[in-house]
Motif scaffolding. Structure first.
Motif, PDB file in Angstrom:
ATOM      1  N   THR A 123       0.848  -1.188   0.000  1.00 28.19           N
ATOM      2  CA  THR A 123       0.000   0.000   0.000  1.00 28.19           C
ATOM      3  C   THR A 123       0.883   1.238   0.000  1.00 28.19           C
ATOM      4  O   THR A 123       1.868   1.302   0.731  1.00 28.19           O
ATOM      5  N   GLY A 124       0.536   2.200  -0.830  1.00 27.48           N
ATOM      6  CA  GLY A 124       1.328   3.415  -0.910  1.00 27.48           C
ATOM      7  C   GLY A 124       0.513   4.563  -1.461  1.00 27.48           C
ATOM      8  O   GLY A 124      -0.652   4.415  -1.846  1.00 27.48           O
ATOM      9  N   VAL A 125       1.143   5.714  -1.508  1.00 30.96           N
ATOM     10  CA  VAL A 125       0.520   6.932  -2.024  1.00 30.96           C
ATOM     11  C   VAL A 125       1.008   7.145  -3.448  1.00 30.96           C
ATOM     12  O   VAL A 125       2.217   7.196  -3.698  1.00 30.96           O
ATOM     13  N   LEU A 126       0.077   7.265  -4.376  1.00 35.18           N
ATOM     14  CA  LEU A 126       0.384   7.470  -5.790  1.00 35.18           C
ATOM     15  C   LEU A 126       0.073   8.919  -6.150  1.00 35.18           C
ATOM     16  O   LEU A 126      -1.055   9.379  -5.998  1.00 35.18           O
ATOM     17  N   VAL A 127       1.091   9.629  -6.627  1.00 33.35           N
ATOM     18  CA  VAL A 127       0.937  11.019  -7.067  1.00 33.35           C
ATOM     19  C   VAL A 127       1.001  11.041  -8.583  1.00 33.35           C
ATOM     20  O   VAL A 127       2.000  10.621  -9.177  1.00 33.35           O
ATOM     21  N   THR A 128      -0.064  11.535  -9.208  1.00 37.65           N
ATOM     22  CA  THR A 128      -0.150  11.564 -10.666  1.00 37.65           C
ATOM     23  C   THR A 128      -0.129  12.970 -11.232  1.00 37.65           C
ATOM     24  O   THR A 128      -0.197  13.138 -12.449  1.00 37.65           O
ATOM     25  N   GLY A 129      -0.057  13.974 -10.386  1.00 34.64           N
ATOM     26  CA  GLY A 129      -0.034  15.348 -10.865  1.00 34.64           C
ATOM     27  C   GLY A 129       0.224  16.305  -9.729  1.00 34.64           C
ATOM     28  O   GLY A 129       0.320  15.902  -8.557  1.00 34.64           O
ATOM     29  N   PRO A 130       0.327  17.599 -10.025  1.00 35.06           N
ATOM     30  CA  PRO A 130       0.615  18.579  -8.966  1.00 35.06           C
ATOM     31  C   PRO A 130      -0.397  18.572  -7.832  1.00 35.06           C
ATOM     32  O   PRO A 130      -0.048  18.863  -6.697  1.00 35.06           O
ATOM     33  N   ALA A 131      -1.650  18.257  -8.124  1.00 36.61           N
ATOM     34  CA  ALA A 131      -2.678  18.253  -7.076  1.00 36.61           C
ATOM     35  C   ALA A 131      -3.509  16.980  -7.106  1.00 36.61           C
ATOM     36  O   ALA A 131      -4.615  16.953  -6.590  1.00 36.61           O
ATOM     37  N   SER A 132      -2.964  15.920  -7.690  1.00 33.33           N
ATOM     38  CA  SER A 132      -3.703  14.664  -7.812  1.00 33.33           C
ATOM     39  C   SER A 132      -2.929  13.555  -7.117  1.00 33.33           C
ATOM     40  O   SER A 132      -1.769  13.306  -7.461  1.00 33.33           O
ATOM     41  N   PHE A 133      -3.569  12.909  -6.167  1.00 32.55           N
ATOM     42  CA  PHE A 133      -2.935  11.802  -5.467  1.00 32.55           C
ATOM     43  C   PHE A 133      -4.017  10.897  -4.904  1.00 32.55           C
ATOM     44  O   PHE A 133      -5.172  11.306  -4.724  1.00 32.55           O
ATOM     45  N   VAL A 134      -3.644   9.661  -4.632  1.00 36.89           N
ATOM     46  CA  VAL A 134      -4.569   8.689  -4.062  1.00 36.89           C
ATOM     47  C   VAL A 134      -3.751   7.620  -3.357  1.00 36.89           C
ATOM     48  O   VAL A 134      -2.656   7.257  -3.817  1.00 36.89           O
ATOM     49  N   THR A 135      -4.249   7.147  -2.236  1.00 39.16           N
ATOM     50  CA  THR A 135      -3.620   6.027  -1.548  1.00 39.16           C
ATOM     51  C   THR A 135      -4.158   4.737  -2.145  1.00 39.16           C
ATOM     52  O   THR A 135      -5.375   4.528  -2.195  1.00 39.16           O
ATOM     53  N   VAL A 136      -3.242   3.897  -2.604  1.00 44.59           N
ATOM     54  CA  VAL A 136      -3.617   2.720  -3.392  1.00 44.59           C
ATOM     55  C   VAL A 136      -3.109   1.463  -2.702  1.00 44.59           C
ATOM     56  O   VAL A 136      -1.961   1.414  -2.237  1.00 44.59           O
ATOM     57  N   ARG A 137      -3.971   0.478  -2.658  1.00 47.11           N
ATOM     58  CA  ARG A 137      -3.562  -0.862  -2.264  1.00 47.11           C
ATOM     59  C   ARG A 137      -3.280  -1.637  -3.550  1.00 47.11           C
ATOM     60  O   ARG A 137      -4.188  -2.022  -4.271  1.00 47.11           O
ATOM     61  N   ALA A 138      -1.996  -1.805  -3.845  1.00 48.29           N
ATOM     62  CA  ALA A 138      -1.598  -2.352  -5.137  1.00 48.29           C
ATOM     63  C   ALA A 138      -2.018  -3.809  -5.274  1.00 48.29           C
ATOM     64  O   ALA A 138      -2.141  -4.543  -4.290  1.00 48.29           O
ATOM     65  N   ASP A 139      -2.252  -4.200  -6.513  1.00 46.94           N
ATOM     66  CA  ASP A 139      -2.561  -5.601  -6.802  1.00 46.94           C
ATOM     67  C   ASP A 139      -1.372  -6.487  -6.444  1.00 46.94           C
ATOM     68  O   ASP A 139      -0.216  -6.047  -6.443  1.00 46.94           O
ATOM     69  N   PHE A 140      -1.676  -7.749  -6.151  1.00 47.18           N
ATOM     70  CA  PHE A 140      -0.639  -8.673  -5.705  1.00 47.18           C
ATOM     71  C   PHE A 140      -0.207  -9.571  -6.856  1.00 47.18           C
ATOM     72  O   PHE A 140      -1.034 -10.177  -7.534  1.00 47.18           O
ATOM     73  N   LEU A 141       1.089  -9.630  -7.077  1.00 50.18           N
ATOM     74  CA  LEU A 141       1.680 -10.515  -8.075  1.00 50.18           C
ATOM     75  C   LEU A 141       2.928 -11.119  -7.455  1.00 50.18           C
ATOM     76  O   LEU A 141       3.945 -10.448  -7.302  1.00 50.18           O
ATOM     77  N   ASP A 142       2.847 -12.382  -7.054  1.00 47.51           N
ATOM     78  CA  ASP A 142       3.964 -13.008  -6.348  1.00 47.51           C
ATOM     79  C   ASP A 142       5.053 -13.440  -7.323  1.00 47.51           C
ATOM     80  O   ASP A 142       4.934 -13.303  -8.548  1.00 47.51           O
ATOM     81  N   GLY A 143       6.132 -13.978  -6.757  1.00 44.64           N
ATOM     82  CA  GLY A 143       7.267 -14.394  -7.566  1.00 44.64           C
ATOM     83  C   GLY A 143       6.942 -15.454  -8.597  1.00 44.64           C
ATOM     84  O   GLY A 143       7.286 -15.305  -9.783  1.00 44.64           O
TER      85      GLY A 143
END
Length: 730
Positions: free
Chosen positions: A562-582
């Protein structure tokens, strides 16, 4: 002295002269239709004729897709409630009998005063008392006798009617068919159960769980006032309050509200974002549960309008969602890449074309797993060429050897030289592409950038430049090499997107020493997992982002992936990323290799991968031999001590207990015949291995197939064809 103006100048008779220039000829008047505005100040019908600026239909009914989605949601909800209550039918049957019995008792107790004519008993008792007090009064005695007889008659009629009704129902029930008896029982039991219900006894269970978090407009105002965002009132006056445009209402697993801050207080939406922790404390929740954002003008907002969603619980915990790329057969990187979900479960996608990405955060927080999602999408597109460098040199990126055009593992001296060579190759390829694009006609390349048609027609695939653990390379270099590599990376990140380059960098320590600011500031998309403080968060996401609400330091060690994704100067969202194991990533690498073989796009180091060539030929190579060839991919000889260290770095579980004797025995069993046991590296002659001896243990036909690497075909934009021999005529 006066100047004489000639009669004709440049063919004009009597010209108009202003200093030394001719005055412009007056334009012919063009008659235009004057349309009087409806909203003129002197128009008395302006208010009446003004069309309201409001949608006709509600939000859920403005499109066919919305209607379909809401109908499907209603059907899913109905089906869930049906299953919920059907499972509890036996329980409801016992409860119905109990409540019906209770209702029958209540009904009998309520009917008893009517059956016994208690409305007349009071008068009878009063006359009886008066007769006892005045026994000589004959008139009172007569009245008492008449009233007593009337009460007795009423009782007989009422009890008789009730008895007849009961007997009639009993006889009818006895004579009725079984199905009708069931209906009669339910017809009597349901009203009686309804009569017998109470606050502590309900017929049906409540399928809605009790709320873990409660929220009201008053609580919101109190929280904002305690956080210093609303002024305190004087005396009995509470003070200014926010204006709730929507809610608070239940929205999924939380409360949603949109509100406007009061005017005159000097507070803005940015101040609310900066006080998120204080607001969460006043609402009695963790700050991770408070999802707040500004409502921009495009959505009908202003500088003082906020959208807030307060979750019942931590929305980023639980079982991770598997990546949809696992089940996809192919994927086009021209489409946004599925990345994860936000707190409300909305799907988050990331467009990577014309972009560059940077991933940062603490170790073991899912940073590399998340970074690999971008690469995984590129694996399923055969017209994507991968350049990969892993400063850690572990097993995370080793499966890319089956696909990558260039693969650099580790940050040792030989790997650093390989990285520098890879960057030079990328710069040369970038310049070659710009020459190609400049030579293409506007009809084919209208914007001077790569297009899907150009990619396939001229064989210029999209290039993914993936570098993990970037800080390892910078710390392993001297100053001159470091500056040169930084400049090369900046050139690629700055100019490469127009040529089809997608940069995907990651680092654990995004400070000025490990990852220079001038490189980080070029990156357009940033993602940060948990970090120690807001300063570290701003180093990854950008200066001042934490004050705007994009703060990765609020994440805990439980928020892996889980992390914070910033896509622009005033655009961001906290995202729980999809899981892809080894294993899933390895399987995608093999599918990516098969796609490239099918489309004749397998190039570079991937063609020389001995392990993949052996798998395709159905030949088994000992894992220790394959791993040794992988870790020695950048050098022709290596000391045993160094080789063991790199093997442990690749797979500690397998090689953690290996020593020199066991390694020699395993390689000898795999068919390795060492021509010499001592190798000289950097002036030191120690026990070691030569890559040629290891390759000699591989079947010759596999080496031949792996080394049959053809040069990439060049393009000729002038002829709109690839260079090569002309086809022979029939």
């Amino acid at each position: 002295m006066t100047d004489t103006i000639p009669e004709r100048i440049n063919g004009h008779a009597k010209p108009q002269v202003s200093l030394l220039k001719f005055a412009p000829e007056p334009r012919a008047a063009v008659e235009e239709d004057v349309v009087e505005a409806v909203d003129r100040a002197d128009n008395p019908l302006a208010d009446w004729l003004t069309v309201p600026d409001a949608p006709i239909l509600p939000v859920w009914a403005r499109s066919a897709a919305s209607l379909k989605a809401n109908t499907a949601a209603f059907c899913r909800l109905s089906w869930w409630h049906s299953r919920y209550h059907l499972l509890r039918v036996p329980k409801y049957a016992f409860r119905l009998a109990y409540l019906a019995t209770k209702g029958a008792w209540r009904g009998a107790r309520g009917l008893w005063p009517t059956l016994t004519a208690q409305d007349r008993s009071a008068a009878v008792k009063a006359l009886r008392a008066m007769c006892k007090a005045k026994p000589e009064n004959v008139e009172l005695a007569v009245q008492y006798a008449v009233l007593h007889r009337e009460r007795t008659t009423a009782r007989r009629w009422r009890f008789g009617t009730a008895a007849v009704a009961v007997v009639a129902v009993a006889v009818g029930f006895q004579l009725a068919a079984p199905l009708l008896q069931t209906g009669m029982t339910l017809a009597a039991a349901i009203p009686l159960a309804y009569l017998g219900r109470g606050d502590d006894a309900q017929l049906l269970d409540n399928p809605t769980p009790p709320l873990r978090v409660d929220m009201s407009a008053q609580q919101l105002n109190d929280a904002l006032r305690a956080a210093g965002l609303l002024k305190q009132g004087k005396g009995d006056d509470e003070g200014p309050r926010v204006t709730c445009v929507m809610g608070p209402v239940r929205d999924g697993n939380g409360w949603a509200v949109i509100f406007d801050l009061p005017k005159g207080g000097g507070k803005t939406a940015a101040d609310v974002l900066a006080k998120r922790t204080a607001i969460a404390a006043e609402l009695g929740v963790d700050e991770i549960q408070v999802i707040a954002s500004r409502v921009r003008a495009a959505a009908g907002g202003n500088a003082g309008r906020m959208s807030m969603w307060v979750a019942d619980d931590d929305p980023y915990l639980g079982t991770p969602n598997p990546s949809p790329l696992v089940k996809a057969e192919t994927f086009s990187v021209w489409d946004p890449i599925p990345f994860g979900q936000d707190a409300r479960g909305n799907r988050i996608t990331v467009p990577v074309m014309w972009q560059s990405l940077f991933f940062g955060g603490l170790p073991r927080r899912g940073k590399t797993f998340t970074q690999r999602l971008m690469t995984a999408a590129g694996l399923l597109d055969p017209f994507v060429r991968h350049y990969v460098a892993d400063g850690k040199g572990g097993a995370d990126w080793m499966p890319m050897k089956a696909v990558a055009h260039r693969l650099v593992m580790g940050a040792e001296d030989d790997a650093v030289e390989a990285l520098k060579a890879m960057l030079k190759e990328l710069l040369a390829e970038m310049e070659r592409r710009f020459v190609l694009l400049r030579g293409l006609p506007v009809s084919i390349c209208p914007e001077g950038k790569l297009t899907p048609a150009i990619v396939e027609k001229y064989n210029v695939p999209i290039i993914f430049v993936t570098i993990d653990e970037l800080q390892e390379y910078f710390t392993a270099m001297d100053k001159d090499d470091r500056d040169q590599v930084i400049n090369d990376l900046c050139r690629i990140a700055r100019r490469g997107p127009a040529a089809g380059f997608v940069c995907n960098f990651a680092s654990q320590r995004p400070d000025a020493e490990s990852v220079p600011t001038k490189l980080r500031e070029i990156i357009t998309l940033r993602y940060c997992t948990q970090v120690v403080d807001q300063t570290s968060s701003d180093m990854v996401l950008g200066k001042g982002k934490a004050a705007q609400g994009a703060d990765a330091s609020v994440l805990s060690e439980d928020h892996r992936g889980t992390g914070v994704l910033v896509t622009g100067p005033a655009s961001f969202v906290t995202v729980r990323a999809d899981f892809l194991d080894g294993p899933g990533f390895s399987e995608l690498c093999q599918r990516g290799r098969a796609l490239r073989v099918k489309h004749q796009q397998l190039t570079g180091d991937a063609v020389g991968d001995v392990t993949s060539a052996a798998d395709e030929a159905g030949v088994t190579i000992a894992p220790v031999l394959s791993d040794c060839l992988d870790v020695m991919r950048h050098t022709d000889r290596m000391h045993t001590v160094v080789l063991l260290d790199r093997l442990v770095n690749v797979d500690e579980d397998r090689y953690g207990d290996f020593d020199a004797e066991r390694l020699a025995a395993e390689l000898e069993a795999a068919g390795v015949d060492r021509t010499t046991k001592q190798v000289k590296v950097e002036g030191k002659n120690l026990a070691g291995y030569r890559r040629a001896d290891l390759e000699a243990a591989v079947p010759a036909e596999l080496l031949l197939a792996a080394r049959r690497v053809e040069a990439d075909p060049s393009t000729n934009p002038a002829t709109d064809t690839r260079d090569g021999p002309a086809p022979e005529g029939p």
